[in-house]
Each structure stands twice: as structure tokens, then as C-alpha cells.
Scaffold this motif. Sequence first.
Motif, PDB file in Angstrom:
ATOM      1  N   LEU A   1       0.843  -1.192   0.000  1.00  0.00           N
ATOM      2  CA  LEU A   1       0.000   0.000   0.000  1.00  0.00           C
ATOM      3  C   LEU A   1       0.875   1.238   0.000  1.00  0.00           C
TER       4      LEU A   1
ATOM      5  N   ARG B   1      -2.793   7.871   7.944  1.00  0.00           N
ATOM      6  CA  ARG B   1      -1.871   6.729   7.924  1.00  0.00           C
ATOM      7  C   ARG B   1      -2.478   5.530   8.646  1.00  0.00           C
TER       8      ARG B   1
ATOM      9  N   ALA C   1      -4.535  -2.430   5.226  1.00  0.00           N
ATOM     10  CA  ALA C   1      -3.485  -3.448   5.127  1.00  0.00           C
ATOM     11  C   ALA C   1      -3.811  -4.673   5.970  1.00  0.00           C
TER      12      ALA C   1
ATOM     13  N   CYS D   1       3.507  -0.851   4.041  1.00  0.00           N
ATOM     14  CA  CYS D   1       2.863   0.429   3.784  1.00  0.00           C
ATOM     15  C   CYS D   1       3.920   1.497   3.542  1.00  0.00           C
TER      16      CYS D   1
ATOM     17  N   MET E   1      -4.924   3.767   6.406  1.00  0.00           N
ATOM     18  CA  MET E   1      -4.236   2.926   5.423  1.00  0.00           C
ATOM     19  C   MET E   1      -3.823   1.597   6.066  1.00  0.00           C
ATOM     20  N   GLU E   2      -3.309   1.653   7.276  1.00  0.00           N
ATOM     21  CA  GLU E   2      -2.880   0.432   7.965  1.00  0.00           C
ATOM     22  C   GLU E   2      -4.061  -0.484   8.265  1.00  0.00           C
TER      23      GLU E   2
END
Length: 323
Positions: free
Chosen positions: A272, A287, A294, A303, A290-291
Amino acid sequence: MTLHELLEKVSFDELLPHLLRYDKRLRGVASFKTHYDILRHLSPIDDEDFDLEVEFRTDENDGIIRPNRFDGFGLEENKWPISLAKSLVLDGYTSESFPAIAAACIWHTSFYGFNEENLQKTHERFSWSGDDPTPARVRQLFGPYLPSYKKMLAQPSFHADISEYIKRGMRRRTSSEYPYKRRKEKRRVIRSEYKRRISMTGSFLEDLLYHPPLQAAPPSEETMLRLLCANRFEQNAYQSYTWDGIKRLEYLQELNDKYLAFYNDQHPHALLCMSASEEHPVTETEREWMESIARTASGDTQCFLKTDNRLGVELKLNVAFYE
């Protein structure tokens, strides 16, 4: 009524059921949502060099409402601001049909791309004088990490795709030419599918590492080897379209929650990359989101954060799930 005026009357969720008649894969709808938002933001341009009317008809085979073309100029062939200025001939249709008309329009305006980046890539393909140059570029960039044909053939999905292509392609062959033609066709199909796969995975790595350049440490050699020889691979990249950046994270979250933009179909590994401009960098909350994407992958995940000043106030997430 112009296309611009019609889109002002119809929300995306109102036209979505009609849009699914063209594209039944709900996971492809997120791209249409971003395209709809772009059209809603643009100002129409009235260009007299182009036809100013688009007439509609219902297809006799499937009943789907489709726009007719006048003199070869259709919604697919105009720049979007010009398409927005076109008058829509709606004779025979009631106001209840507006969502169906709007769905037909954005299906055609997105023919060459959903956003400016898609349009640029389409124009690049039109400029090719021969074969697709992507496989050669991928070999130049990632040659040491590319799998051999033999190793790629060991992947179950690759072997299954080749067998299916051969089976379909040989149905029209006569029995006398079958053995020779089958071997020749198999070699051709293997080369074609190999190039297609390394083009997909290699293009993702190229964008991650070089467009713009990645400042952090790159993926490990093991990760690149695994990605370039993936049994299954799926990439999704979306950016926000807020034009002020205030709710850019909420925009991407809605794309994912409502339209499955970053849906993981049981792929174990993921790469990602979240991008933002230097003036409007990625926040800690962005952030962390985004994790969370994931974590839908159970295997190796990495990432990355990138600075891309082309985004301005917007936020972009590029995700690759693979097996």
C-alpha cells in the motif's frame, strides 16, 4: 436540458441501479463515483464546432437507454466540459427516467478514462507505433526479479488461464491441423499471458518506486520476487476529489465502505502507498486508516508514504493485493 443540468438534478446513488445494468460488478462502481464527482465540478463549455444535441433511444435487445451519435460526435469523443454543455433530447421520457439517462451519459463520457490520469494513459496507448512497450520497460527495470516462463507456468491460475485460452481458441480447428496448431497456439498464448502479467505487476512497482520517486526504503527483494510471480494480483488506486482537502479522508473512506474501492478478495499479501503533497502531508489519522486496509491481508504487508505535489490538497491511496 444540458448534461450539466441533469447531473445537478440526479445524485450518484439515484443513478447507481441503472449504472449496474452496464457494469454488474459493484467493485467497479467506485471509479464511476469519482468520474461523476469530476463532472459535477467542471464548468460546461459551449463549442459550436461540435453537435449540441444528444438523442436517446432504448436498445431493442436489452432495453438499456443509450445515447445516439450525431455525425460521429458522441459523448465518448468530446472533452468533458464540451459534453456537459450538450442538450439532451428527452422526447418520450418522463422525469422518472432522469437517473437512467444520467447513468447512460457517464457510462459514455468515461469510455476513455475516469479521470485525467486514465485519459493520459489512453492517449499514450494510441500513440504506440507497434507492440505495447510496457513488457520491455518492465524487463529493463526489474529483469533480475522476473520469473522464468517455467516458474510462471507453475502458478495454478496461470496454467488454468492458458488451458482455457487454448481450449477456446482450438474449437474452430480441423482435426488434421490440430496437433501442430495447438502447439503453436500454446506458445503464443503463454508469451502473451506472461507479458500481460508482468506488465500489471511491473507497472505497479514502477509507479511505487519512480512516479514520483519513493524516498523511503523500497520493498525487499523477496517481496518484489513474490509480487512479480504472483498467482493472483489485483490493484486499486483512487484519489479524493474534494477540491478543498477538508474531507479528503472521508471521501476515500466512503469509496471503500459504500463502493468497495479497496476490497480484498482473500489475497494474503499487500503493498500500500498513500500519497499527498508536501504542503498537505499525510496525517496520522490517514496513515492509521491505510494500515487498517493493510490488515485485511493476513500475510506479508508493507505500507509506504510518498510526496506527490501533483495532488495539491488531495489524498491518494494505491493498493495491490496478491497471492
